[in-house]
Design an enzyme around this catalytic site. Sequence first.
Site, PDB file in Angstrom:
ATOM      1  CB  THR A  45      -0.911   0.012   1.238  1.00 42.27           C
ATOM      2  OG1 THR A  45      -1.716  -1.164   1.246  1.00 42.27           O
ATOM      3  CG2 THR A  45      -1.798   1.238   1.257  1.00 42.27           C
ATOM      4  CE1 TYR A 108     -16.445  -0.926  -5.611  1.00 38.05           C
ATOM      5  CE2 TYR A 108     -16.641  -2.895  -6.965  1.00 38.05           C
ATOM      6  CZ  TYR A 108     -17.099  -1.651  -6.597  1.00 38.05           C
ATOM      7  OH  TYR A 108     -18.210  -1.121  -7.204  1.00 38.05           O
ATOM      8  CE1 TYR A 134      -1.715  -4.770   5.131  1.00 36.97           C
ATOM      9  CE2 TYR A 134      -1.237  -4.451   2.809  1.00 36.97           C
ATOM     10  CZ  TYR A 134      -1.449  -3.934   4.064  1.00 36.97           C
ATOM     11  OH  TYR A 134      -1.395  -2.576   4.262  1.00 36.97           O
ATOM     12  NE  ARG A 139      -4.501   2.521   2.857  1.00 44.04           N
ATOM     13  CZ  ARG A 139      -4.028   3.569   2.192  1.00 44.04           C
ATOM     14  NH1 ARG A 139      -4.535   3.886   1.032  1.00 44.04           N
ATOM     15  NH2 ARG A 139      -3.067   4.310   2.695  1.00 44.04           N
ATOM     16  CE  LYS A 162       1.490  -3.982   6.467  1.00 45.70           C
ATOM     17  NZ  LYS A 162       1.771  -3.105   5.309  1.00 45.70           N
ATOM     18  CB  ILE A 204       5.152  -4.762   7.085  1.00 43.45           C
ATOM     19  CG1 ILE A 204       5.665  -6.203   6.985  1.00 43.45           C
ATOM     20  CG2 ILE A 204       5.315  -4.056   5.739  1.00 43.45           C
ATOM     21  CD1 ILE A 204       4.954  -7.064   5.950  1.00 43.45           C
TER      22      ILE A 204
END
Length: 293
Positions: A45, A108, A134, A139, A162, A204
């Site tokens: 990201t 999405y 992740y 997000r 993550k 991270i």
Amino acid sequence: MKKFHGAYVAIVTPFIDGRLDEQGLVDLIEFQIAQGTHGIVPCGTTGESATLDFNEHKRVIELTVQTVAGRVPVVAGTGANNTLEAIELTESARESGADAVLSVTPYYNKPNAEGLYQHYKAIAEAVDIPMLLYNVPGRTAINMLPETVARLAEVKNIIGIKEACGSIEQISDLIRLCPDDFIVLSGDDFTAMPTVLLGGKGVISVISNVYPKGMAELMEAALAGDLAKANALHYRMYPLMKALFCAPNPVPAKAGAELLGKIRSGLPRLPLAPLDAGGIEKLRSAMAGLGLI
């Protein structure tokens, strides 16, 4: 330091006039390694993966692997909301020589738990490379629950996650439910120290873009059980952690790297807008407080 433990930088992707600045990326990687970063994560990201085209994405990973040249592990971001695209990016990262890949939950689409399981299982079975999941619900609009992660932990090649849910309760359940050798890395600088103290193995990190030495030292202290040192480092860096999220990530991180003189331009790609004057002042103040500028 064991592989995939410690402070891994979610490295920004520098651009000049909207195009990939290859020399800028090389210079930034050298800065990271010289400052003690334990690993490099391109095309996450923070690397603006959402606005890199396929050729740029693959080139950033390839160039990162070539520049690092085995000195630290490279975990390449290869996630997508299209499983076939994620497989293609993952295969390209494997061919480039990445040590592992980082694959974000499909954004999405909002798949259910079974859809998430089948998505990741398909990638892991298609490409023989270690994979970190992740989870970043802020997000992607989907939260992958610990029960699903524990199920995926049994799939070959899926070695860790993550976790950027921001919930200590969820992180605790995650570590409790998954195998002892499953690697849990914080996806947020704010939760890096508590995640390690709960049994996680590192972070991270965004702050590592501008203060890699500090986050590496924090993770080393936490992993060694030196709570007093880790606690002191956490609070010392806390104002900068906050400043780096005064605008959408990675806008402040790129501005910070430019303030350090480590990249020529900190401008992001649209639809992200440059950091405004107020944000620059917050960032400059936090960096000055650490003696970085």
